[in-house]
Write a protein that holds these residues in place. Structure first.
Motif, PDB file in Angstrom:
ATOM      1  N   LEU A   1      28.115 -57.473  17.209  1.00 22.91           N
ATOM      2  CA  LEU A   1      29.444 -57.372  17.806  1.00 22.91           C
ATOM      3  C   LEU A   1      30.533 -57.674  16.786  1.00 22.91           C
ATOM      4  O   LEU A   1      31.633 -57.119  16.857  1.00 22.91           O
ATOM      5  N   LEU A   2      30.231 -58.537  15.828  1.00 25.42           N
ATOM      6  CA  LEU A   2      31.209 -58.837  14.775  1.00 25.42           C
ATOM      7  C   LEU A   2      31.504 -57.599  13.935  1.00 25.42           C
ATOM      8  O   LEU A   2      32.658 -57.344  13.571  1.00 25.42           O
ATOM      9  N   ASP A   3      30.457 -56.834  13.619  1.00 24.40           N
ATOM     10  CA  ASP A   3      30.661 -55.599  12.856  1.00 24.40           C
ATOM     11  C   ASP A   3      31.528 -54.621  13.649  1.00 24.40           C
ATOM     12  O   ASP A   3      32.398 -53.949  13.089  1.00 24.40           O
ATOM     13  N   PHE A   4      31.281 -54.542  14.954  1.00 20.89           N
ATOM     14  CA  PHE A   4      32.088 -53.656  15.799  1.00 20.89           C
ATOM     15  C   PHE A   4      33.532 -54.145  15.859  1.00 20.89           C
ATOM     16  O   PHE A   4      34.473 -53.343  15.821  1.00 20.89           O
TER      17      PHE A   4
ATOM     18  N   LYS B   1      39.376 -53.542  14.421  1.00 21.63           N
ATOM     19  CA  LYS B   1      40.571 -54.019  13.718  1.00 21.63           C
ATOM     20  C   LYS B   1      41.017 -53.018  12.661  1.00 21.63           C
ATOM     21  O   LYS B   1      42.210 -52.724  12.529  1.00 21.63           O
ATOM     22  N   LYS B   2      40.067 -52.490  11.916  1.00 20.99           N
ATOM     23  CA  LYS B   2      40.401 -51.521  10.869  1.00 20.99           C
ATOM     24  C   LYS B   2      41.031 -50.273  11.475  1.00 20.99           C
ATOM     25  O   LYS B   2      42.050 -49.769  10.996  1.00 20.99           O
ATOM     26  N   ASN B   3      40.442 -49.776  12.555  1.00 21.91           N
ATOM     27  CA  ASN B   3      40.955 -48.561  13.180  1.00 21.91           C
ATOM     28  C   ASN B   3      42.294 -48.782  13.866  1.00 21.91           C
ATOM     29  O   ASN B   3      43.150 -47.898  13.875  1.00 21.91           O
ATOM     30  N   GLU B   4      42.485 -49.967  14.444  1.00 17.84           N
ATOM     31  CA  GLU B   4      43.765 -50.266  15.085  1.00 17.84           C
ATOM     32  C   GLU B   4      44.886 -50.268  14.052  1.00 17.84           C
ATOM     33  O   GLU B   4      45.972 -49.754  14.291  1.00 17.84           O
ATOM     34  N   ILE B   5      44.612 -50.843  12.885  1.00 24.20           N
ATOM     35  CA  ILE B   5      45.616 -50.877  11.818  1.00 24.20           C
ATOM     36  C   ILE B   5      45.924 -49.467  11.336  1.00 24.20           C
ATOM     37  O   ILE B   5      47.077 -49.064  11.191  1.00 24.20           O
ATOM     38  N   GLU B   6      44.858 -48.677  11.109  1.00 21.01           N
ATOM     39  CA  GLU B   6      45.048 -47.310  10.623  1.00 21.01           C
ATOM     40  C   GLU B   6      45.803 -46.472  11.646  1.00 21.01           C
ATOM     41  O   GLU B   6      46.670 -45.678  11.305  1.00 21.01           O
ATOM     42  N   ASP B   7      45.470 -46.656  12.926  1.00 22.24           N
ATOM     43  CA  ASP B   7      46.055 -45.815  13.965  1.00 22.24           C
ATOM     44  C   ASP B   7      47.537 -46.105  14.173  1.00 22.24           C
ATOM     45  O   ASP B   7      48.251 -45.308  14.763  1.00 22.24           O
ATOM     46  N   ARG B   8      47.998 -47.254  13.693  1.00 30.49           N
ATOM     47  CA  ARG B   8      49.413 -47.596  13.848  1.00 30.49           C
ATOM     48  C   ARG B   8      50.264 -47.082  12.690  1.00 30.49           C
ATOM     49  O   ARG B   8      51.458 -47.323  12.649  1.00 30.49           O
ATOM     50  N   ARG B   9      49.629 -46.429  11.739  1.00 25.48           N
ATOM     51  CA  ARG B   9      50.366 -45.945  10.578  1.00 25.48           C
ATOM     52  C   ARG B   9      51.055 -44.626  10.902  1.00 25.48           C
ATOM     53  O   ARG B   9      50.708 -43.568  10.390  1.00 25.48           O
ATOM     54  N   ASP B  10      52.027 -44.693  11.798  1.00 23.33           N
ATOM     55  CA  ASP B  10      52.846 -43.528  12.119  1.00 23.33           C
ATOM     56  C   ASP B  10      54.067 -43.512  11.203  1.00 23.33           C
ATOM     57  O   ASP B  10      54.472 -44.541  10.663  1.00 23.33           O
TER      58      ASP B  10
ATOM     59  N   ALA C   1      32.553 -41.040  27.546  1.00 23.66           N
ATOM     60  CA  ALA C   1      33.198 -42.064  26.720  1.00 23.66           C
ATOM     61  C   ALA C   1      32.517 -42.131  25.353  1.00 23.66           C
ATOM     62  O   ALA C   1      31.544 -41.419  25.087  1.00 23.66           O
ATOM     63  N   VAL C   2      33.029 -42.990  24.483  1.00 22.79           N
ATOM     64  CA  VAL C   2      32.418 -43.204  23.172  1.00 22.79           C
ATOM     65  C   VAL C   2      31.259 -44.187  23.334  1.00 22.79           C
ATOM     66  O   VAL C   2      31.445 -45.301  23.825  1.00 22.79           O
ATOM     67  N   ALA C   3      30.065 -43.763  22.932  1.00 17.31           N
ATOM     68  CA  ALA C   3      28.861 -44.586  23.097  1.00 17.31           C
ATOM     69  C   ALA C   3      28.637 -45.430  21.844  1.00 17.31           C
ATOM     70  O   ALA C   3      28.369 -44.899  20.767  1.00 17.31           O
ATOM     71  N   VAL C   4      28.741 -46.752  22.004  1.00 11.74           N
ATOM     72  CA  VAL C   4      28.611 -47.685  20.884  1.00 11.74           C
ATOM     73  C   VAL C   4      27.292 -48.440  21.026  1.00 11.74           C
ATOM     74  O   VAL C   4      27.050 -49.096  22.040  1.00 11.74           O
ATOM     75  N   LEU C   5      26.455 -48.356  20.009  1.00 14.15           N
ATOM     76  CA  LEU C   5      25.157 -49.037  20.023  1.00 14.15           C
ATOM     77  C   LEU C   5      25.224 -50.311  19.193  1.00 14.15           C
ATOM     78  O   LEU C   5      25.575 -50.268  18.009  1.00 14.15           O
ATOM     79  N   ILE C   6      24.902 -51.444  19.827  1.00 12.46           N
ATOM     80  CA  ILE C   6      24.717 -52.705  19.112  1.00 12.46           C
ATOM     81  C   ILE C   6      23.211 -52.941  19.053  1.00 12.46           C
ATOM     82  O   ILE C   6      22.562 -53.123  20.086  1.00 12.46           O
ATOM     83  N   LEU C   7      22.655 -52.899  17.871  1.00  8.74           N
ATOM     84  CA  LEU C   7      21.200 -52.957  17.727  1.00  8.74           C
ATOM     85  C   LEU C   7      20.640 -54.277  18.248  1.00  8.74           C
ATOM     86  O   LEU C   7      21.148 -55.355  17.934  1.00  8.74           O
ATOM     87  N   ASP C   8      19.567 -54.160  19.044  1.00  5.77           N
ATOM     88  CA  ASP C   8      18.875 -55.341  19.565  1.00  5.77           C
ATOM     89  C   ASP C   8      17.373 -55.109  19.401  1.00  5.77           C
ATOM     90  O   ASP C   8      16.918 -54.896  18.278  1.00  5.77           O
ATOM     91  N   LEU C   9      16.613 -55.079  20.475  1.00  2.00           N
ATOM     92  CA  LEU C   9      15.168 -54.860  20.357  1.00  2.00           C
ATOM     93  C   LEU C   9      14.851 -53.456  19.847  1.00  2.00           C
ATOM     94  O   LEU C   9      13.969 -53.268  19.010  1.00  2.00           O
TER      95      LEU C   9
ATOM     96  N   LYS D   1      24.974 -66.467  24.186  1.00  2.99           N
ATOM     97  CA  LYS D   1      26.012 -65.552  23.694  1.00  2.99           C
ATOM     98  C   LYS D   1      25.588 -64.924  22.369  1.00  2.99           C
ATOM     99  O   LYS D   1      25.148 -65.619  21.454  1.00  2.99           O
ATOM    100  N   LYS D   2      25.753 -63.596  22.278  1.00  2.00           N
ATOM    101  CA  LYS D   2      25.448 -62.905  21.027  1.00  2.00           C
ATOM    102  C   LYS D   2      26.516 -63.230  19.985  1.00  2.00           C
ATOM    103  O   LYS D   2      27.671 -63.521  20.318  1.00  2.00           O
ATOM    104  N   GLU D   3      26.131 -63.129  18.717  1.00  7.01           N
ATOM    105  CA  GLU D   3      27.054 -63.405  17.618  1.00  7.01           C
ATOM    106  C   GLU D   3      28.298 -62.522  17.729  1.00  7.01           C
ATOM    107  O   GLU D   3      28.203 -61.311  17.879  1.00  7.01           O
ATOM    108  N   GLY D   4      29.455 -63.151  17.697  1.00  5.06           N
ATOM    109  CA  GLY D   4      30.714 -62.412  17.724  1.00  5.06           C
ATOM    110  C   GLY D   4      31.267 -62.142  19.108  1.00  5.06           C
ATOM    111  O   GLY D   4      32.347 -61.549  19.237  1.00  5.06           O
ATOM    112  N   LEU D   5      30.564 -62.584  20.170  1.00  2.92           N
ATOM    113  CA  LEU D   5      31.020 -62.270  21.529  1.00  2.92           C
ATOM    114  C   LEU D   5      32.388 -62.873  21.823  1.00  2.92           C
ATOM    115  O   LEU D   5      33.301 -62.175  22.283  1.00  2.92           O
ATOM    116  N   LEU D   6      32.546 -64.169  21.580  1.00  2.00           N
ATOM    117  CA  LEU D   6      33.833 -64.806  21.868  1.00  2.00           C
ATOM    118  C   LEU D   6      34.947 -64.209  21.018  1.00  2.00           C
ATOM    119  O   LEU D   6      36.074 -64.020  21.496  1.00  2.00           O
TER     120      LEU D   6
END
Length: 429
Positions: A206-209, A214-223, A181-189, A88-93
């Motif tokens: 994945l932790l950074d993502f 979380k940051k965007n979800e909080i911001e997006d709820r600021r209606d 869709a939105v293309a998200v790159l998680i750096l590997d090799l 498992k990559k860091e942050g997967l769970l």
């Protein structure tokens, strides 16, 4: 942010380095010249595409390539049985648990065969997180064709505008982009500039993502509920509108489609546009544009500038390094986004408009101009009392003004950069 589709190898499981070692073992046995570039070129490819690559690049016939590919898969399976650690990559769970808790749709779309996917999901104990799993057995065309992601979105009944596809390979990122869709790159090799240039978002883990989500979800709820007076029937009603808009969020799609400020009166049914205060922020590009019709008055501009330290404390982070702009209407804010998306500087673009309008060869009556907007890197759009026109964006003029005035302009200065700013700038020179 409703749907998240993950690639498997290299994205959620640390298997790419493991696969590379297996390739090296096979290459030593058969005398093949196999390097890391070959591994990156093969990442995300279906079995038949990998065989075609081997035929072309290792100068062998198809039968031998098929035989070596089968031997490679056997070596992998044998090595898997001896592993005594988690892949498992860091942050997967953490990210899967968060998305499941938030009732997001979660898919897996991998170029691996179904049996290997099931083996790894069972081995790592994460199969229950995914609402659907797509393998190479389910598709005809492999990555970079978007078929695998389109099928996954179809099964999840998802909208591409609110879907994030998480990948680690160049073929995968290209397929994600092609799907819409939105293309998200998680750096590997592969950490090359090329793969980064194709991605919408780039993260080290994945932790950074997850932190970004979380940051965007909080911001997006600021209606905020606004009291609105209908200009047609004079009825007063309330409507909730977003006050914090971020790139790749649903509210951004409304802004991009010119529907964010469109309001419908519940009494008379008329639609009209409401110019209101909201902020657009792009953390990746370090942009923050604040729209407020009250910025027409200079005292309100000064009040905003003095409040930025308070904004820093509220957000819990410094806005140092951000390009911060004020606008007085939504169309101007949308123009700022287009300018910086095209890696231009709005100060220079505003100076361009003045130079163009002052040119004797300019055929449009300047008194009739109601709007003069940067449309894209090729065009300006001019709106007059009698209609709208397009004119070429003169790249040589932009570069000339940048060379002449670039050192005199502080792009990071918080300001309302419009035609008034441009005239004042020219007068000061």
């Amino acid at each position: 942010m409703n749907t998240f589709i993950f690639d498997m190898d290299g994205t959620i499981f640390d298997t790419e380095s493991f696969y590379y070692e297996t390739w090296i073992d096979l290459a030593k046995i058969h005398g093949l010249d196999f390097g890391i570039e070959d591994k990156m070129n093969l990442s995300g490819k279906q079995n038949k595409e990998a065989i075609a690559y081997m035929v072309k690049n290792f100068k062998m016939d198809e039968d031998r390539a098929i035989s070596l590919r089968a031997e490679l898969n056997q070596l992998r399976d044998e090595k898997f049985k001896t592993l005594d650690y988690s892949l498992k990559k860091e942050g997967l769970l953490e990210i899967l648990s968060y998305l499941k808790k938030e009732n997001k749709k979660i898919g897996l779309a991998s170029s691996s065969i179904k049996s290997r996917i099931n083996f790894l999901l069972d081995r790592e104990g994460v199969g229950g997180f995914f609402d659907t799993v797509i393998s190479s057995d389910d598709i005809v065309k492999g990555k970079p064709d978007p078929e695998i992601f389109n099928l996954c979105m179809e099964r999840l009944n998802s909208n591409k505008e609110t879907t994030y596809i998480i990948e680690d390979s160049l073929a995968g990122i290209k397929a994600a982009k092609a799907s819409g869709a939105v293309a998200v790159l998680i750096l590997d090799l592969d950490k090359s500039d090329e793969i980064k240039s194709h991605a919408d978002l780039v993260f080290n883990s994945l932790l950074d993502f997850l932190n970004f989500i979380k940051k965007n979800e909080i911001e997006d709820r600021r209606d905020k509920n606004f009291k609105i007076n209908c200009p047609y029937c004079k009825t007063t009603f309330e409507k909730s509108l977003p006050t914090a808009i971020l790139r790749h969020m649903e509210s951004y799609n409304l802004l991009e489609d010119n529907k964010l400020d469109l309001v419908k009166c519940p009494s008379c049914g008329h639609e009209f546009r409401l110019n209101y205060r909201f902020a657009y922020t792009d953390y990746e590009k370090k942009l923050m544009f604040l729209n407020d019709p009250k910025f027409e008055k200079r005292i309100n501009q000064l009040a905003f500038k003095s409040s930025l330290k308070l904004v820093d404390r509220i957000k819990g982070e410094s806005m140092d390094g951000f390009i911060i702009r004020m606008t007085t209407n939504i169309e101007d804010l949308r123009e700022k986004i287009r300018i910086y998306e095209d890696k231009k500087i709005d100060n220079i673009v505003e100076l361009m408009k003045i130079v163009i309008k002052e040119n004797p060869d300019f055929k449009v009556d300047t008194k009739s101009i109601k709007g003069f907007f940067y449309k894209n890197h090729n065009k300006f759009k001019i709106i007059t009392n009698t209609g709208s026109y397009e004119m070429d964006f003169i790249e040589d003029l932009y570069k000339s003004l940048l060379d002449k005035y670039g050192d005199l302009i502080d792009e990071k200065e918080v300001s309302l950069v419009d035609k008034t700013w441009a005239y004042d700038m020219i007068k000061s020179l």
